[in-house]
Design an enzyme around this catalytic site. Structure first.
Site, PDB file in Angstrom:
ATOM      1  N   SER A  43      58.087  16.320 -16.434  1.00  0.00           N
ATOM      2  CA  SER A  43      57.067  17.226 -15.893  1.00  0.00           C
ATOM      3  C   SER A  43      57.441  17.774 -14.523  1.00  0.00           C
ATOM      4  O   SER A  43      57.802  17.022 -13.615  1.00  0.00           O
ATOM      5  CB  SER A  43      55.751  16.441 -15.785  1.00  0.00           C
ATOM      6  N   GLY A  44      57.287  19.075 -14.375  1.00  0.00           N
ATOM      7  CA  GLY A  44      57.532  19.700 -13.076  1.00  0.00           C
ATOM      8  C   GLY A  44      56.533  19.236 -12.030  1.00  0.00           C
ATOM      9  O   GLY A  44      56.896  18.969 -10.871  1.00  0.00           O
ATOM     10  N   LEU A  45      55.268  19.128 -12.456  1.00  0.00           N
ATOM     11  CA  LEU A  45      54.236  18.640 -11.533  1.00  0.00           C
ATOM     12  C   LEU A  45      54.586  17.232 -11.059  1.00  0.00           C
ATOM     13  O   LEU A  45      54.562  16.936  -9.857  1.00  0.00           O
ATOM     14  CB  LEU A  45      52.865  18.645 -12.230  1.00  0.00           C
ATOM     15  N   ASP A  55      54.109  21.768  -6.611  1.00  0.00           N
ATOM     16  CA  ASP A  55      54.636  22.273  -7.878  1.00  0.00           C
ATOM     17  C   ASP A  55      54.842  23.792  -7.771  1.00  0.00           C
ATOM     18  O   ASP A  55      54.295  24.564  -8.543  1.00  0.00           O
ATOM     19  CB  ASP A  55      53.630  21.919  -9.000  1.00  0.00           C
ATOM     20  N   ASP A  82      60.452  20.353 -18.384  1.00  0.00           N
ATOM     21  CA  ASP A  82      59.562  21.426 -17.948  1.00  0.00           C
ATOM     22  C   ASP A  82      60.382  22.274 -16.971  1.00  0.00           C
ATOM     23  O   ASP A  82      60.493  21.944 -15.789  1.00  0.00           O
ATOM     24  CB  ASP A  82      58.344  20.786 -17.267  1.00  0.00           C
ATOM     25  N   ASP A  84      59.892  25.187 -15.724  1.00  0.00           N
ATOM     26  CA  ASP A  84      59.145  26.228 -14.994  1.00  0.00           C
ATOM     27  C   ASP A  84      59.504  27.626 -15.543  1.00  0.00           C
ATOM     28  O   ASP A  84      59.407  27.848 -16.720  1.00  0.00           O
ATOM     29  CB  ASP A  84      59.389  26.104 -13.486  1.00  0.00           C
ATOM     30  N   GLU A 111      58.197  28.991 -18.896  1.00  0.00           N
ATOM     31  CA  GLU A 111      56.888  29.652 -18.945  1.00  0.00           C
ATOM     32  C   GLU A 111      57.013  31.092 -18.461  1.00  0.00           C
ATOM     33  O   GLU A 111      57.863  31.397 -17.603  1.00  0.00           O
ATOM     34  CB  GLU A 111      55.866  28.862 -18.115  1.00  0.00           C
ATOM     35  N   LYS A 117      56.895  29.638  -9.179  1.00  0.00           N
ATOM     36  CA  LYS A 117      55.640  29.497  -9.919  1.00  0.00           C
ATOM     37  C   LYS A 117      54.622  28.629  -9.167  1.00  0.00           C
ATOM     38  O   LYS A 117      54.954  27.997  -8.155  1.00  0.00           O
ATOM     39  CB  LYS A 117      55.890  28.945 -11.321  1.00  0.00           C
ATOM     40  N   ASN A 119      51.372  25.774 -10.231  1.00  0.00           N
ATOM     41  CA  ASN A 119      50.817  25.001 -11.344  1.00  0.00           C
ATOM     42  C   ASN A 119      49.664  25.761 -12.005  1.00  0.00           C
ATOM     43  O   ASN A 119      48.847  26.381 -11.326  1.00  0.00           O
ATOM     44  CB  ASN A 119      50.352  23.616 -10.847  1.00  0.00           C
ATOM     45  N   SER A 120      49.604  25.678 -13.314  1.00  0.00           N
ATOM     46  CA  SER A 120      48.631  26.452 -14.097  1.00  0.00           C
ATOM     47  C   SER A 120      47.181  26.128 -13.757  1.00  0.00           C
ATOM     48  O   SER A 120      46.286  26.935 -14.014  1.00  0.00           O
ATOM     49  CB  SER A 120      48.849  26.199 -15.586  1.00  0.00           C
ATOM     50  N   ARG A 156      56.708  29.044 -23.282  1.00  0.00           N
ATOM     51  CA  ARG A 156      55.323  28.703 -22.933  1.00  0.00           C
ATOM     52  C   ARG A 156      54.549  29.965 -22.568  1.00  0.00           C
ATOM     53  O   ARG A 156      54.941  30.708 -21.662  1.00  0.00           O
ATOM     54  CB  ARG A 156      55.357  27.710 -21.764  1.00  0.00           C
ATOM     55  N   HIS A 187      49.168  27.166 -23.666  1.00  0.00           N
ATOM     56  CA  HIS A 187      48.499  26.336 -22.666  1.00  0.00           C
ATOM     57  C   HIS A 187      47.081  26.850 -22.411  1.00  0.00           C
ATOM     58  O   HIS A 187      46.832  28.055 -22.477  1.00  0.00           O
ATOM     59  CB  HIS A 187      49.305  26.344 -21.369  1.00  0.00           C
TER      60      HIS A 187
HETATM   61  C1  SPV Z   1      53.696  19.961 -15.915  1.00  0.00           C
HETATM   62  O1  SPV Z   1      53.536  18.807 -16.344  1.00  0.00           O
HETATM   63  O2  SPV Z   1      54.276  20.204 -14.854  1.00  0.00           O
HETATM   64  C2  SPV Z   1      53.179  21.097 -16.668  1.00  0.00           C
HETATM   65  C3  SPV Z   1      51.956  20.945 -17.428  1.00  0.00           C
HETATM   66  O3  SPV Z   1      53.735  22.153 -16.580  1.00  0.00           O
HETATM   67  S1  SPV Z   1      50.673  21.539 -16.427  1.00  0.00           S
HETATM   68  O4  SPV Z   1      50.626  20.735 -15.218  1.00  0.00           O
HETATM   69  O5  SPV Z   1      49.506  21.387 -17.252  1.00  0.00           O
HETATM   70  O6  SPV Z   1      50.900  22.931 -16.117  1.00  0.00           O
HETATM   71 MG    MG Z   2      54.924  22.295 -14.977  1.00  0.00          MG
END
Ligand code: SPV
Ligand code: MG
Length: 290
Positions: A43-45, A55, A82, A84, A111, A117, A119-120, A156, A187
């Site tokens: 996971s990027g986060l 992130d 992930d 990004d 994505e 980027k 975080n979503s 994504r 997502h």
């Molecule tokens: C991550 O885990 O970094 C993701 C999922 O991209 S989210 O945090 O839901 O965007």
């Molecule tokens: Mg991410």
């Protein structure tokens, strides 16, 4: 089986969706494999958070690769990165694929947003999306670059996150499918499953679909299966578990001015040695040291 083939298999297993679990370093990757998961979400986060940054691509892509190398070396199950936005344009993204293959990473998810980027779940509506043409070129460049035919590129779709609606999400998903993506990650930040359900009904099994139910976590697995979801990502739960544990224990030690009360509730030093496989080195020393 190669890690890439294992991930491909997970994505294409019909009828019963599989789960992959977040990890963010070598240790958490080992925990995920030992628990019995068949794959890892890098996971990027989580990786950025463990580095103490946001992130927002504050960690460079090669710093992420360094972490991935430890995760890959520590495990035998496939890792889906992930990635990004691919850390730039098509050229950066295809170079990423080359390096990921060298590290035995099974696949990458990109994505359709703009580098750097966000975080979503942070102000999603304000986030610009990449043009469909630009993102399709990126997917094509990545697929043209991979040496292993089973390496996975997941596209994504962030249209629902950005508030662009179902039609736009479907249009993008179809374009990315045609550009050669191996799967679509759709997502949603809604706390119910309605948005994803509407997408899945229209999508109608055209191509594998991956979801991340961080916000709609109360939806039962049976719903995901019924609608034909192929792969489910638990995206950040090792990060959150470790943060809670660290905050609690650190505070208690500060207040108690002693480790007396925490000793019984945390992993023993022996458990750390076990997960590091210290025993193997002891055996090797007997064999190789004079
Ligand atoms: C991550 O885990 O970094 C993701 C999922 O991209 S989210 O945090 O839901 O965007
Ligand atoms: Mg991410």
């Amino acid at each position: 089986m190669k890690k890439t083939s294992k991930l491909k298999h997970l994505l294409n297993s019909p009828q019963n969706p599989d789960f992959i679990m977040e990890a963010h370093n070598g240790l958490s990757a080992k925990v995920v494999e030992e628990a019995g998961f068949k794959g890892i979400w890098a996971s990027g986060l989580s990786i950025s958070a463990t580095m103490g940054v946001r992130d927002n691509n504050e960690a460079s892509w090669t710093q992420v690769l360094d972490i991935l190398e430890f995760m890959s070396d520590a495990t035998t199950i496939p890792i889906l990165l992930d990635g990004d936005t691919g850390y730039g344009n098509f050229n950066n993204a295809r170079r990423l694929v080359k390096k990921l293959e060298q590290l035995d990473i099974a696949g990458v998810c990109i994505e359709d947003k703009i580098f750097p980027k966000t975080n979503s779940f942070i102000n999603g509506e304000a986030q610009p999306l990449a043009s469909i043409e630009e993102f399709c070129g990126k997917i094509k460049a990545m697929k043209d670059t991979q040496m292993d035919e089973d390496f996975i590129v997941v596209a994504r779709v962030e249209a629902l996150i950005a508030g662009w609606g179902l039609e736009e999400a479907l249009k993008r998903a179809e374009a990315y499918r045609q550009a050669g993506a191996d799967a679509i990650l759709i997502h949603s930040k809604k706390s119910n499953f309605n948005e994803i359900e509407a997408f899945m009904k229209e999508w109608n099994g055209r191509h594998p679909v991956v979801i991340v139910p961080t916000k709609y976590y109360s939806t039962p697995k049976e719903e995901f299966r019924r609608l034909g979801v192929n792969l489910i990502i638990w995206a950040n739960h090792n990060l959150r578990a470790s943060l809670s544990a660290m905050q609690k224990i650190t505070k208690q030690i500060l207040i108690d001015e002693s480790i007396n009360h925490v000793e019984g509730s945390i992993a023993s030093v022996e458990e750390i040695f076990r997960i590091q496989n210290a025993e193997e080195l002891q055996e090797a020393e007997k064999k190789y040291l004079p």
